[in-house]
Scaffold this motif. Structure first.
Motif, PDB file in Angstrom:
ATOM      1  N   SER A  43       0.800   4.067  -2.873  1.00 33.57           N
ATOM      2  CA  SER A  43       0.367   5.432  -2.590  1.00 33.57           C
ATOM      3  C   SER A  43       1.443   6.449  -2.969  1.00 33.57           C
ATOM      4  O   SER A  43       1.124   7.604  -3.249  1.00 33.57           O
ATOM      5  N   TYR A  71      -3.964   3.075  -5.092  1.00 31.33           N
ATOM      6  CA  TYR A  71      -4.200   2.250  -3.911  1.00 31.33           C
ATOM      7  C   TYR A  71      -3.792   0.823  -4.215  1.00 31.33           C
ATOM      8  O   TYR A  71      -3.686   0.415  -5.368  1.00 31.33           O
ATOM      9  N   ARG A 130       0.821  -1.214   0.000  1.00 34.98           N
ATOM     10  CA  ARG A 130       0.000   0.000   0.000  1.00 34.98           C
ATOM     11  C   ARG A 130       0.856   1.265   0.000  1.00 34.98           C
ATOM     12  O   ARG A 130       0.485   2.264  -0.612  1.00 34.98           O
TER      13      ARG A 130
END
Ligand code: XIL
Length: 323
Positions: A9, A14, A5
């Motif tokens: 990011s 995502y 993640r």
């Protein structure tokens, strides 16, 4: 190993995974999901036949997933409101005899009403494409039988009315390889999207399931690139929704198998992630201990980022570096 993640990011994307409710009993599973994902997809719990095997809705399994998501600060993908494979028998027969949109509308209102606050993307229609069924490229499913092509637009409108701020997604498979069949599938999807856009239907995102399959060869860069360019040209976003890799030859050494799976993953992501309209990537499960590929075929596959012992595999680093 870096968390998926955070790698995602840093690119404005995502990372997420599909989760079976039963795996929440496994603490390693819970920890990995919380670490790697910012979004989860209910692998089964939100489907119509799971949530309403009979006319009385039973939310137990889905509620467990939703509260796990809430406790861990995860959002959910709403998978899926309409899918020909998850229509419960009672609803199928009601639909066939009454052709009453109120049945669909009521389902949407229950599911979106209960979980909508946690869902940013709704897979409103799952797998509507089947070029072998007819000239317009649409699957002659139960919804098509009852309402014709208009069911897609109506579904998008019903969902949008109840979740005005969420993304409305058409989610589809079989768009990755260089066969004339998959070529027709890409074309049929693009044509559907064009028709929906020209009628002003509230679709804003295309879900690419991305069940990669080494038995089909390697992903077809030109076909995928052209499709992505056309989708972006229509002003639509893209989510990779169900990434995994089915193996062609499970008799090879583990090292070789893992390298082939990772290479195919990298090839695919390198094409799709060139485009700036991609929202994120979800894999269909996280570890080989729970993968639908196992039930699809008699042999165990190694088509997900972690192995059964939760060791990160080359596929994991392929995803990391693609971000
Ligand atoms: C599959 C699940 O992985 C299975 O556990 C379930 O039995 C059937 O559905 N495309 C989709 C997913 O959109 O919902 C499917 O998930 C896999 C193919």
């Amino acid at each position: 190993v870096r968390a998926l993640r955070s790698a995602a990011s840093s690119r404005g994307l995502y990372f997420g995974a599909a989760i079976q409710t039963a795996t929440l009993g496994d603490s390693r599973f819970r920890a990995s999901v919380a670490r790697d994902c910012s979004v989860i997809t209910p692998e089964w719990a939100m489907k119509w036949d799971s949530i309403a095997p009979s006319r009385n809705y039973s939310y137990g399994e889905m509620d467990q997933l939703a509260s796990f998501a809430a406790r861990n600060g995860l959002t959910m993908r709403g998978h899926t409101l309409l899918w020909h494979k998850s229509l419960p028998r009672w609803a199928a027969s009601a639909l066939a005899s009454n052709r009453d949109w109120a049945l669909i509308d009521d389902h949407f209102s229950k599911v979106i009403g209960r979980y909508g606050s946690q869902v940013r993307e709704w897979d409103v229609v799952n797998e509507p494409i089947e070029p072998n069924h007819g000239g317009n490229g649409l699957r002659r499913n139960q919804f098509y039988q009852a309402f014709g092509e208009a069911y897609i637009e109506r579904a998008l409108e019903s969902a949008k009315a109840r979740a005005p701020r969420a993304r409305m997604v058409i989610n589809e498979y079989g768009l990755e390889y260089n066969s004339s069949y998959e070529g027709q599938r890409r074309l049929s999807l693009l044509r559907l999207l064009e028709r929906l856009r020209s009628r002003g239907a509230p679709v804003d995102t295309v879900g690419l399931q991305a069940h990669l399959d080494l038995r089909k060869g390697n992903v077809y860069a030109d076909g995928i690139y052209g499709m992505m360019r056309d989708i972006r040209g229509m002003g639509l976003k893209v989510a990779i929704t169900e990434l995994d890799v089915a193996e062609a030859n499970t008799g090879l050494s583990i090292e070789r198998r893992d390298a082939l799976v990772a290479d195919e993953t990298r090839r695919y992501l390198d094409i799709v992630l060139q485009f700036n309209n991609v929202l994120g990537v979800s894999t269909w499960g996280l570890s080989d201990s729970h993968s639908w590929l196992r039930t699809q075929r008699s042999v165990a596959n190694r088509g997900l980022p972690y192995d059964r012992e939760w060791q990160a595999k080359p596929m994991h680093s392929a995803i990391l570096t693609a971000f």
